[in-house]
Design a protein around this motif. Structure first.
Motif, PDB file in Angstrom:
ATOM      1  N   ILE A   1       3.476   5.201 -81.109  1.00 24.49           N
ATOM      2  CA  ILE A   1       4.274   5.504 -79.919  1.00 24.49           C
ATOM      3  C   ILE A   1       4.216   6.998 -79.639  1.00 24.49           C
ATOM      4  CG2 ILE A   1       6.605   5.475 -78.943  1.00 24.49           C
ATOM      5  CD1 ILE A   1       7.169   2.968 -80.512  1.00 24.49           C
ATOM      6  N   GLY A   2       3.977   7.353 -78.397  1.00 23.00           N
ATOM      7  CA  GLY A   2       3.819   8.747 -78.002  1.00 23.00           C
ATOM      8  C   GLY A   2       5.144   9.462 -77.811  1.00 23.00           C
ATOM      9  N   ARG A   3       5.099  10.568 -77.095  1.00 17.54           N
ATOM     10  CA  ARG A   3       6.270  11.422 -76.872  1.00 17.54           C
ATOM     11  C   ARG A   3       6.832  11.213 -75.470  1.00 17.54           C
ATOM     12  NH1 ARG A   3       4.364  17.312 -79.318  1.00 17.54           N
ATOM     13  NH2 ARG A   3       3.682  16.573 -81.370  1.00 17.54           N
ATOM     14  N   GLY A   4       8.048  11.690 -75.283  1.00 18.36           N
ATOM     15  CA  GLY A   4       8.680  11.561 -73.980  1.00 18.36           C
ATOM     16  C   GLY A   4       9.018  10.119 -73.655  1.00 18.36           C
ATOM     17  N   ILE A   5       9.547   9.384 -74.659  1.00 21.36           N
ATOM     18  CA  ILE A   5       9.849   7.964 -74.509  1.00 21.36           C
ATOM     19  C   ILE A   5      11.314   7.797 -74.122  1.00 21.36           C
ATOM     20  CG2 ILE A   5       9.895   5.730 -75.670  1.00 21.36           C
ATOM     21  CD1 ILE A   5       7.069   6.944 -75.258  1.00 21.36           C
ATOM     22  N   MET A   6      11.565   6.959 -73.127  1.00 21.59           N
ATOM     23  CA  MET A   6      12.927   6.622 -72.734  1.00 21.59           C
ATOM     24  C   MET A   6      13.072   5.108 -72.756  1.00 21.59           C
ATOM     25  SD  MET A   6      15.455   5.615 -70.532  1.00 21.59           S
ATOM     26  CE  MET A   6      14.854   5.510 -68.860  1.00 21.59           C
ATOM     27  N   ILE A   7      13.974   4.611 -73.618  1.00 24.17           N
ATOM     28  CA  ILE A   7      14.275   3.182 -73.677  1.00 24.17           C
ATOM     29  C   ILE A   7      15.723   3.013 -73.254  1.00 24.17           C
ATOM     30  CG2 ILE A   7      14.333   1.111 -75.088  1.00 24.17           C
ATOM     31  CD1 ILE A   7      12.273   2.303 -76.913  1.00 24.17           C
TER      32      ILE A   7
ATOM     33  N   GLY B   1       1.777   5.000 -74.912  1.00 28.02           N
ATOM     34  CA  GLY B   1       1.373   6.361 -74.595  1.00 28.02           C
ATOM     35  C   GLY B   1       2.552   7.293 -74.405  1.00 28.02           C
ATOM     36  N   ASP B   2       2.273   8.462 -73.875  1.00 34.32           N
ATOM     37  CA  ASP B   2       3.307   9.467 -73.616  1.00 34.32           C
ATOM     38  C   ASP B   2       4.042   9.164 -72.316  1.00 34.32           C
ATOM     39  OD1 ASP B   2       2.527  10.907 -75.883  1.00 34.32           O
ATOM     40  OD2 ASP B   2       1.082  12.110 -74.750  1.00 34.32           O
ATOM     41  N   ASN B   3       5.294   9.604 -72.259  1.00 30.97           N
ATOM     42  CA  ASN B   3       6.094   9.558 -71.027  1.00 30.97           C
ATOM     43  C   ASN B   3       6.231   8.143 -70.469  1.00 30.97           C
ATOM     44  OD1 ASN B   3       6.404  12.423 -71.016  1.00 30.97           O
ATOM     45  ND2 ASN B   3       4.313  12.580 -70.241  1.00 30.97           N
ATOM     46  N   VAL B   4       6.474   7.192 -71.365  1.00 29.09           N
ATOM     47  CA  VAL B   4       6.686   5.792 -70.985  1.00 29.09           C
ATOM     48  C   VAL B   4       8.182   5.526 -70.904  1.00 29.09           C
ATOM     49  CG1 VAL B   4       6.448   3.393 -71.775  1.00 29.09           C
ATOM     50  CG2 VAL B   4       4.506   4.969 -71.913  1.00 29.09           C
TER      51      VAL B   4
ATOM     52  N   GLU C   1       0.441  -1.017 -55.034  1.00 28.06           N
ATOM     53  CA  GLU C   1       0.250   0.231 -55.759  1.00 28.06           C
ATOM     54  C   GLU C   1       1.526   0.570 -56.544  1.00 28.06           C
ATOM     55  OE1 GLU C   1      -2.722   1.769 -55.758  1.00 28.06           O
ATOM     56  OE2 GLU C   1      -3.393   0.091 -54.518  1.00 28.06           O
ATOM     57  N   ALA C   2       1.411   1.556 -57.410  1.00 27.83           N
ATOM     58  CA  ALA C   2       2.567   1.947 -58.225  1.00 27.83           C
ATOM     59  C   ALA C   2       3.674   2.558 -57.394  1.00 27.83           C
ATOM     60  CB  ALA C   2       2.135   2.921 -59.318  1.00 27.83           C
ATOM     61  N   GLY C   3       3.341   3.079 -56.228  1.00 27.04           N
ATOM     62  CA  GLY C   3       4.361   3.592 -55.326  1.00 27.04           C
ATOM     63  C   GLY C   3       4.607   5.077 -55.441  1.00 27.04           C
ATOM     64  N   CYS C   4       4.196   5.689 -56.560  1.00 30.36           N
ATOM     65  CA  CYS C   4       4.344   7.123 -56.736  1.00 30.36           C
ATOM     66  C   CYS C   4       3.426   7.557 -57.870  1.00 30.36           C
ATOM     67  CB  CYS C   4       5.793   7.504 -57.043  1.00 30.36           C
ATOM     68  SG  CYS C   4       6.420   6.826 -58.579  1.00 30.36           S
ATOM     69  N   ALA C   5       3.258   8.861 -58.034  1.00 29.27           N
ATOM     70  CA  ALA C   5       2.330   9.364 -59.036  1.00 29.27           C
ATOM     71  C   ALA C   5       2.838   9.147 -60.462  1.00 29.27           C
ATOM     72  CB  ALA C   5       2.065  10.858 -58.800  1.00 29.27           C
ATOM     73  N   GLN C   6       4.156   9.167 -60.655  1.00 27.26           N
ATOM     74  CA  GLN C   6       4.733   9.062 -61.996  1.00 27.26           C
ATOM     75  C   GLN C   6       5.891   8.057 -61.984  1.00 27.26           C
ATOM     76  OE1 GLN C   6       3.663  10.530 -64.798  1.00 27.26           O
ATOM     77  NE2 GLN C   6       2.014  11.662 -63.805  1.00 27.26           N
ATOM     78  N   PRO C   7       5.605   6.762 -61.994  1.00 24.78           N
ATOM     79  CA  PRO C   7       6.691   5.771 -61.911  1.00 24.78           C
ATOM     80  C   PRO C   7       7.662   5.837 -63.078  1.00 24.78           C
ATOM     81  CG  PRO C   7       4.577   4.718 -62.386  1.00 24.78           C
ATOM     82  CD  PRO C   7       4.278   6.129 -61.996  1.00 24.78           C
ATOM     83  N   ALA C   8       7.184   6.169 -64.274  1.00 32.34           N
ATOM     84  CA  ALA C   8       8.093   6.258 -65.422  1.00 32.34           C
ATOM     85  C   ALA C   8       9.076   7.403 -65.270  1.00 32.34           C
ATOM     86  CB  ALA C   8       7.301   6.424 -66.714  1.00 32.34           C
TER      87      ALA C   8
END
Length: 274
Positions: A155-161, A176-179, A251-258
């Motif tokens: 599991i990467g970094r910048g994780i929000m559950i 990955g990161d920032n999920v 589409e995802a709707g934005c560049a950074q959905p997470a």
């Protein structure tokens, strides 16, 4: 000691902010003074505070608080990346969870953050060949937090559950990161197959509540999985999938959905999460 602590904290903006918030929290709610002093103000680093907090939560009649704390301290001393990941996770929770208003909250109260930090200790144990102890950490995390992450998962970094109830992450899963993911997400297999059998989640992916991603499939960077979906096939980058079984719906709707945490489906007027 306080002056030394402050000097060191000045080089660590995340820890400095937690210390400042802790002092104010004691003023605002004196009944929590013992908890906040024990978990934050008595420590000289975020790593030491994390080890103390995890020991408080994971200790049992089978393993004392002191032993759990020593294990966590050892892991953080051996791998500075654990502390760096924790800082990234705190910032991710603060930035993406509208219920999080201070950096101190994940450390003290949020089981999603606490479960991920405990997993990181268990994963370190796994990489050191100490598998039985890693399994013990996994067991206690599952029992206490309702989050079951196999210690071999990566599991990467910048994780929000968010909420974090009933999260399951299988042995060969990679995140990955920032999920960002919500409660009741499963990253699982499709049967009794062995070896590499779990999903590979790319960077910046948003996974809605109750979604199931099954099998050794790739979920592309910056994609979105709608709540309640069952994903059985690979998802290209920057797409939104929904349904049972899941299909590409836009589409995802934005560049950074997470980062944006936008769960609205294309052309839909209702939220795809919660």
């Amino acid at each position: 000691m306080a002056k030394v602590q402050r000097k060191l904290a000045g080089l660590d903006p995340v820890w400095q902010r937690i210390l400042t918030e802790a002092e104010q929290a004691v003023i605002d709610e004196p009944l929590l003074g013992g908890l906040i002093h024990g978990c934050v103000l008595h420590h000289d680093s975020l790593e030491r505070a994390l080890a103390y907090r995890l020991a408080q939560k994971l200790a049992s009649g089978e393993m004392s608080e002191q032993l759990v704390r020593e294990i966590a301290d050892e892991a953080h001393r051996a791998d500075p990346g654990l502390g760096a990941a924790a800082r990234a996770d705190i910032m991710a929770v603060h930035d993406r969870d509208p219920a999080c208003h201070r950096y101190i909250q994940p450390l003290l109260f949020f089981k999603g953050f606490q479960a991920v930090q405990a997993y990181r200790v268990g994963h370190w144990l796994w990489t050191q060949g100490r598998q039985d102890l890693a399994y013990f950490i996994q067991m206690r995390v599952s029992e206490i937090f309702g989050v079951d992450i196999h210690p071999a998962a990566r599991i990467g970094r910048g994780i929000m559950i968010d909420h974090a109830h009933s999260i399951v992450v299988g042995e060969t899963a990679v995140v990955g990161d920032n999920v960002s993911m919500l409660h009741s997400v499963t990253l699982g297999g499709t049967g009794k197959e062995t070896e590499d059998r779990h999903p590979k989640i790319g960077d910046g992916v948003l996974i809605g509540a109750g979604a199931k991603v099954l099998g050794n499939i790739r979920i592309g960077n910056c994609s979105r999985i709608a709540a309640g979906s069952v994903v059985l096939e690979e998802v290209p980058p920057c797409k939104t999938v929904a349904g049972v079984p899941a299909r590409i719906v836009g589409e995802a709707g934005c560049a950074q959905p997470a980062m944006s945490m936008d769960h609205l489906l294309p052309n839909a007027g209702t939220s795809a999460a919660e």
